[in-house]
Each structure stands twice: as C-alpha cells, then as structure tokens.
Enzyme design. Sequence first.
Site, PDB file in Angstrom:
ATOM      1  N   GLY A 100       0.810  -1.213   0.000  1.00 45.73           N
ATOM      2  CA  GLY A 100       0.000   0.000   0.000  1.00 45.73           C
ATOM      3  C   GLY A 100       0.842   1.260   0.000  1.00 45.73           C
ATOM      4  N   HIS A 147      -8.862  34.154  -6.338  1.00 46.29           N
ATOM      5  CA  HIS A 147     -10.118  33.500  -5.958  1.00 46.29           C
ATOM      6  C   HIS A 147     -11.046  33.451  -7.173  1.00 46.29           C
ATOM      7  CE1 HIS A 147     -13.592  32.388  -3.522  1.00 46.29           C
ATOM      8  NE2 HIS A 147     -14.283  33.319  -4.167  1.00 46.29           N
TER       9      HIS A 147
END
Length: 473
Positions: free
Chosen positions: A188, A452
């Site tokens: 993993g 933004h």
Amino acid sequence: MAKAYDFVIIGGGPGGYVAAIRAAQLGRSVAVVERDKLGGTCLHRGCIPSKALLRSAEVYATTKAGEAYGVETGGVSLNFPRVLERKVQIVDQLHKGVEYLMKKYKIDVYHGNGRVIGPSIFSPKSGSVAVELHGGEMETLTCTNLIIATGSRPRMLPGLEADGTRIMTSDDALAMEKLPKSIIIVGGGVIGVEWASMLSDFEVEVTVVEYADRLLPQEDHEISRELERLFKKRKINVLTGAGVIAESVRKDEKGVALEVNHKGSAVKLEAETMLVSVGRQANTEGLGLENTDVAVENGVIKVNEYLQTKEPHIYAIGDVIGGLQLAHAASHEGILAVEHACGVETHVVPQHQIPRCIYSRPEIASVGWTEAQAKELGYEVKVGKISFKPVAKALVYGENDGFVKVVADAKSGDILGVHMIGPHVTDYISEAALAQLLNATPWEVGKTVHPHPSLPEALAEAMLAVDGRSVSL
C-alpha cells in the site's frame, strides 16, 4: 581505439539524460550508455504510462458522474484498447523529444550494456567503460567523469515471484492488454495506491494488502487515515497490518488465491490476478563496480552530499543510490553531480525538501517533515489544517474531499512540512517547496495574495491557520 569524453553516463533515464544535457550546456563532451530506450523506467514503464492510464481512469469516473454536473451523456463505456493506444502515443512523443535533445546537444548515445573496467590507461584519475553494443560489437569509452544512473527494478517477495499473468510487477501491469475483473495488490505504498485508485475507477474489484498499520506509511498519519477512508468509500477493500502467507499462494487458469495474516487472523483472498508492489531495488549488478572502490551498502551505491562515490571522479544518482527514488529527484541529482564535477557553484537540496507526489484520486502531495517526524527530531510544533469543504474551486470541481496540513516550528516559525490530499494538489505543492527553500514563514505564504476562486487558496488558509488567522475556520 577508445573514444574519450569529459563525461560518460551509464543510464539514460531522467537522471542520466538530464545530466548529459547539463554537461553539454557547460561545453563538455558527453556519451550516454543506455541498454533499453532513452527516458528509462520513468518514461517507458513508470511515471508517464501510469499517469496516462490514471488520467483515462479519472475521465471515465468523471464522465459516469456527469449528471451531477448537469451533463447527461447517456451510456458511458470504456474502450480500453483506445486507453492503451493513447498511453503509447504519449510515451512515443516524449521519447522522440528526448532523442531530439540528444542530437541537439551533440550527445553520443550508445545502445548497449556499460561496464566499468577500471582507470583509463591514459590517466589513473579517469575511467574506462566497456560497452557491449546490441549488435554484439564492443566499444571502449574513456572519461574524466563517470556518472552511474542505472535506476531500479520492481522488488519481489519470496514465494510471490512474478509470472507476468497471475502474479505481476508494475512493469507487467502496464503491459496488460485487458483489465482483470478483480485484483489483489500487495503493498500500500505509492505504486500500490496509484494502481488501486486507477483500477477501481476502471471498475476492477480491488483489494489492497499492506503489512504496515496504514497505507502510505512514509506519509503523515492524517493523510493515510483520510486516504483509507476515501478508498473504503469507493468500495476498495483495504487490509492494513496484514502479511501475506507466502506458502498459501495458489495459481490456476482461473486466478490466484492466498491467505494473509490480518491482525492475528487468517483471511482468505481470491482474485483474477495479483500485483506485487513492495518497492524497488537498485540496479547495481553487472556494472563492474568490483573494478573500483565504489561502495555498495544495503543494495545501493553510497555517495556523499555531492553524489560522489569513494572514487571522486565517479558519481551516482537516482534510484541506484536509494533515497526518494523519484524522477525529479534524479534529475536534480544529475544536474548537481555535473555542476560539482565542473566546478560550478552548487546548491544541495535536502532530501526531505524534495516534493513527493502521488497521483491517486484524490491526489496526495507533500514536502518536508511529517508531524511525527518533526516531533521525533525534537521540534515543538504548531499545526494549521484546512479542509477543502469550504474551498469554492473545490466545490466547482466537485472534488472537495481532503485537506491541507501545515507543520511549523513553534519557536522559529519555520515551515517544517506541508501535507495535502485533495484535488490537483500535485500542481501546487511546488509553492510549499519554494517557501521552504526561501525559509519563508507560514504567515508570509498566507499573506501572499492568492487568486479567488483557486485551489491554492486552501494552502494559503492552512498557512494562516498555523497562527489562528484563517478566515475559513
């Protein structure tokens, strides 16, 4: 007669070919010895083909979810042969680009196996390399400086030797012509996680078996926990703290079966195939290192901070020296080695300040120390953490799982580490790496005006959150 060069580089991967280009830019004569194709594992059996597959998997998953975006596509199907075709096209295009750069910088490329045969007969301070060309001929090259950049190969576990069909390495998996219905991924770590994410998006039933107590044991604990949560949400079966019982492995024409010791209990698993992704081992064999004073310890070549071996004119870079085993780390090391050999002022970047990226869904990116590592090193830490839940651009993308975590030194204010899991985080981890390089504080990064809506707003807010200044909390 031997051909003489300023630099001979054994290995034409992202470490070797970048080193070759930098040496040529500095006016040196250069030869590259490559036994396969220029570009190395990264281009042909690693980074690039796997990312091409991951992108196709991402598009497929997004298309199936199109209704959530107001896009009704009707029946969506996967054309896996076309996926493979696109992967090959990308690799071929980039391969041609590397070949072009070799010609542009007048770098001689020898396709064959290179082997160090000791000091040059012309000077004991220079080296000689014997090249067995693919046609069977032999060529001898002498050089002032030698760089070993031979990379690595998949590591296997006893009892889980690859056969290319039922038990595969990542190399084998990239050569698959059709998708299995189910797969067991042993390991993993980065490779296992990327394959688990990709194959799950391709609608393969995936089970991940990890010996450590969490996925991605080298990453921050909170990153591991969030990834496991999201994997389970996607119906990926995750078994951590699980060891494969090698003698239980059985293969037949239908698939593979085995048992794992999961927290003291034997768990039986079956699948059509198995992928073993338990790391990589350095290619140090067959290089003639016994003819030198180059030291190999724990399977990797030992070097100093400037990538020099015990023989000052012999350098080693990339996977063959262990460490991060990342393409961009190898490229950086190649440039550093060449510039040091040429007497150019160099800057050594500490390994922990090299960004680490995982291209699963969601993506993971980090740089610096984890919170646990920082504490082990004796730092008093303060942490800022911002979820992607309130980040406008993440909502627009429809990918608002995950977070950004900043670990800072409570005394000096220095950034010790940045850890991100979420949409496209691999694209802006470089901002955090630059902040560490310039010794910026979280306050300075947070006060930098970020556009933004944009995803890096989450990084800025996490930086501000270190001192309780985030407006998103």
